[in-house]
Design a protein around this motif. Structure first.
Motif, short mmCIF file in Angstrom:
data_model
loop_
_atom_site.label_atom_id
_atom_site.label_comp_id
_atom_site.label_asym_id
_atom_site.label_seq_id
_atom_site.Cartn_x
_atom_site.Cartn_y
_atom_site.Cartn_z
N TYR A 151 -71.06 80.68 70.58
CA TYR A 151 -70.16 81.32 71.53
C TYR A 151 -69.09 80.34 71.98
N ARG A 156 -63.43 87.68 66.45
CA ARG A 156 -63.75 87.78 67.87
C ARG A 156 -62.45 87.60 68.66
N ARG A 203 -61.25 88.53 72.96
CA ARG A 203 -61.90 88.90 74.22
C ARG A 203 -61.87 90.39 74.52
N GLY A 250 -67.51 91.29 70.86
CA GLY A 250 -68.88 91.12 70.38
C GLY A 250 -69.79 92.19 70.93
N LEU A 277 -67.28 85.56 73.49
CA LEU A 277 -67.05 85.92 72.08
C LEU A 277 -68.26 85.52 71.22
N VAL A 327 -71.40 85.23 68.60
CA VAL A 327 -71.70 85.60 67.22
C VAL A 327 -73.14 85.19 66.93
#
Length: 605
Positions: free
Chosen positions: A126, A148, A150, A155, A164, A166
């Motif tokens: 992140y 990604r 905002r 996400g 953001l 992952v």
């Protein structure tokens, strides 16, 4: 290869985290967002909620996810559709701690360490403070970039909107390298962070609870202020309500919970940035309008009022400019809005201090409301503008500061309203009372007599009026002086009040004349009471340090005749009865003659 990860403890299907996201597809975002759980239920009592928010604010940053160390190297500055080949392209630069933007964005090489025992359930990559960044990751299990951003691609629903996040595939648990493309219109330094899934989920849930709790508290206070505004017809409550509502909109949109919790929240995605900036601008506008009225600047400090109004109009122009191109507002609008906030802060503080110096208690509440959130707000603006490079997430503290600010101003407004009502009641009481005796004055008695006579007409209950005059009062003044005369009038008022019921109005009608209204008492009972009052006056002299003054009084009575009398006629008949008592020798009670009746009845001592 099937990269699906199931976590029974949180009940979430985490497959969307390793699927590439289309930045321009709202449908994909909507499907991912619906995977989130329901928001927590919060306390109904606002006071308890504020204490909970303060506790959460203290623990928000101290309970961050356990992070792992990453190695970051810049590769090449080129567009996202040009994936570099590390075997032929320029060798990566030396290791760095943060991502920085180039003119068109650039590629970075991220080296991941092997998973630790704490992160065996999965790992989350992140990016904190990536407010305006656009990041694409090339995972080893994907052929396309996982994007990604905002607002457009933040996400999954269980992640913090601004992180953001992952979810990394299991293939990277043993460590490895991957490319990411980074671009940002601001000058911020973004530090990628790696944390275990369980640790990240706990921290994410805590932060989401803070954001939703703050927005809920602000909305509750906004609704309460709207209700008070309608009840008291005071624009201050309206300004405070809009201030709280705009602050709630800012918190719920900046944190991303707006798009997840509200029905139709995804309709704001395309204009999310403009909505956030407008909420912040309107919050400042209505806070300045409230402070202008709360500190009475229009009457006390007209120059300061004009300065605040200039800031209000300037901020309003900034808000409007955000909607010229709502899909991509110009960064200059954010800069202008934040600068106006920084300009407003010292003005408000100076005026609050001057109000406190002038003895206006509202200044103290403004200082208490603004001081705790001042440093946090300034740091937050500096981080947003890229003036300060920090990885501390201040949005939870900013949100809690907004709640406390509105709560303190609400208490200050309530205190000011109570003080004004108390002063108004005191002024009204003074206007209705005789300053010498403390009894009702003539105007107040006439109004009360109107009410009681109307009630007597409706209920049929008897109503009598007693008119009393102190005998030989001029001789008392001449013999003992006017100071003793005033003492006699006060003494007489106390004697009369002690003889009647608590709800029987007693008034000084003028000079040495007193009136007593006796609702629910017929002529017989009123005459007996009048005689008791006369005897009490005669047997209770005024005793002072210099003299003992014996008093006597004459009394006249009249009763209310439904459908025939008015307050004026009833008072006139009682006055006539009093005149007859004087003429027949004073120190007696006389009942007024009614048309068709025989001579008036005199009760002699």
């Amino acid at each position: 290869m099937d990269c699906r990860v199931n976590n029974d403890s949180c009940g979430l299907d985490l497959q969307p985290m390793i699927r590439p996201l289309n930045v321009y597809s709202q449908g994909d975002l909507r499907r991912e967002a619906t995977r989130g759980g329901k928001s927590d239920r919060f306390s109904r009592r606002l006071r308890k909620l504020v204490w909970v928010l303060m506790f959460l604010g203290q623990t928000a940053n101290s309970a961050a996810a356990v992070e792992e160390r990453l190695t970051l190297r810049f590769v090449v500055a080129q567009a996202a559709d040009q994936i570099p080949d590390l075997t032929t392209d320029t060798e990566p630069s030396t290791a760095q701690e943060y991502l920085v933007d180039s003119s068109e964005g650039g590629w970075w090489l991220l080296t991941l360490p092997p998973a630790t025992e704490e992160s065996t359930g999965g790992r989350v990559l992140y990016f904190q403070q990536a407010h305006t960044a656009r990041i694409g990751l090339l995972l080893p299990t994907q052929e396309e970039l996982v994007w990604r951003q905002r607002i457009k691609a933040p996400g999954p629903a269980w992640g913090v909107h601004m992180d953001l996040p992952v979810l990394l595939p299991p293939e990277l648990d043993g460590g490895g390298r991957m490319l990411l493309h980074f671009s940002d219109v601001s000058n911020r330094r973004i530090v990628p962070k790696l944390a275990g899934l369980d640790s990240y989920l706990q921290n994410s849930a805590r932060l989401k609870a803070i954001f939703v709790a703050c927005a809920s508290a602000l909305l509750i206070m906004a609704l309460l202020s709207f209700g008070f505004q309608r009840g008291f017809d005071d624009r201050s409550y309206g300004y405070l309500a809009f201030f709280a509502a705009a602050s709630a909109a800012y918190v719920i949109s900046m944190s991303g919970e707006l798009y997840l919790l509200l029905p139709g929240g995804y309709s704001f995605i395309s204009v999310g940035t403009a909505f956030e900036r407008s909420s912040a601008g309107l919050s400042l506008i209505f806070s300045l309008l409230f402070i202008n009225r709360f500190l009475q600047l229009e009457q006390r400090r007209p120059r300061a009022q004009r300065l605040l109004l200039v800031l209000v109009w300037a901020q309003l122009l900034v808000v409007v400019s955000n909607w010229i191109q709502p899909q991509s507002p110009h960064p200059a609008a954010a800069l202008a809005g934040n600068v106006l906030v920084l300009l407003a802060i010292p003005v408000v503080f100076i005026e609050a201090l001057k109000a406190l110096r002038d003895g206006i208690k509202s200044g103290l509440f403004v200082l208490l409301a603004w001081t705790p959130s001042l440093l946090t707000l300034c740091l937050w603006i500096a981080i947003l503008q890229g003036w300060l490079h920090s990885q501390v997430d201040l949005l939870p503290l900013v949100s809690i500061g907004m709640v406390l600010q509105v709560a303190v101003l609400s208490l200050g407004l309530a205190e000011a309203g109570y003080r004004l009502r108390r002063e108004r009641d005191l002024a009204e009481s003074k206007a209705n009372l005789d300053p010498l005796t403390g009894l009702l004055n003539r105007r107040a008695l006439d109004r009360r007599l109107q009410e009681l006579s109307a009630a007597a007409d409706q209920t049929g209950e008897p109503l009598t009026l007693l008119f009393l005059d102190l005998d030989h009062f001029k001789q008392i003044n001449d013999s003992h002086g006017h100071a003793i005369g005033d003492d006699c009038l006060r003494h007489l008022g106390r004697l009369i009040s002690s003889m009647v019921r608590a709800n029987d109005p007693v008034a000084r009608y003028g000079g040495e004349e007193f009136l007593v209204v006796l609702p629910g008492l017929d002529t017989t009972g009123a005459r007996a009471l009048a005689e008791s009052i006369r005897q009490r006056i005669e047997t209770t002299p005024l005793v002072t340090d210099n003299a003992t003054v014996h008093l006597k009084a004459s009394l006249g009575l009249s009763r209310w005749r439904p459908g025939k009398d008015t307050v004026a006629t009833m008072t006139a008949r009682a006055d006539q009865a009093l005149y007859m008592a004087k003429r027949e020798g004073r120190n007696r009670v006389v009942v007024a003659t009614e048309p068709g009746a025989e001579d008036s009845v005199a009760v002699l001592p």
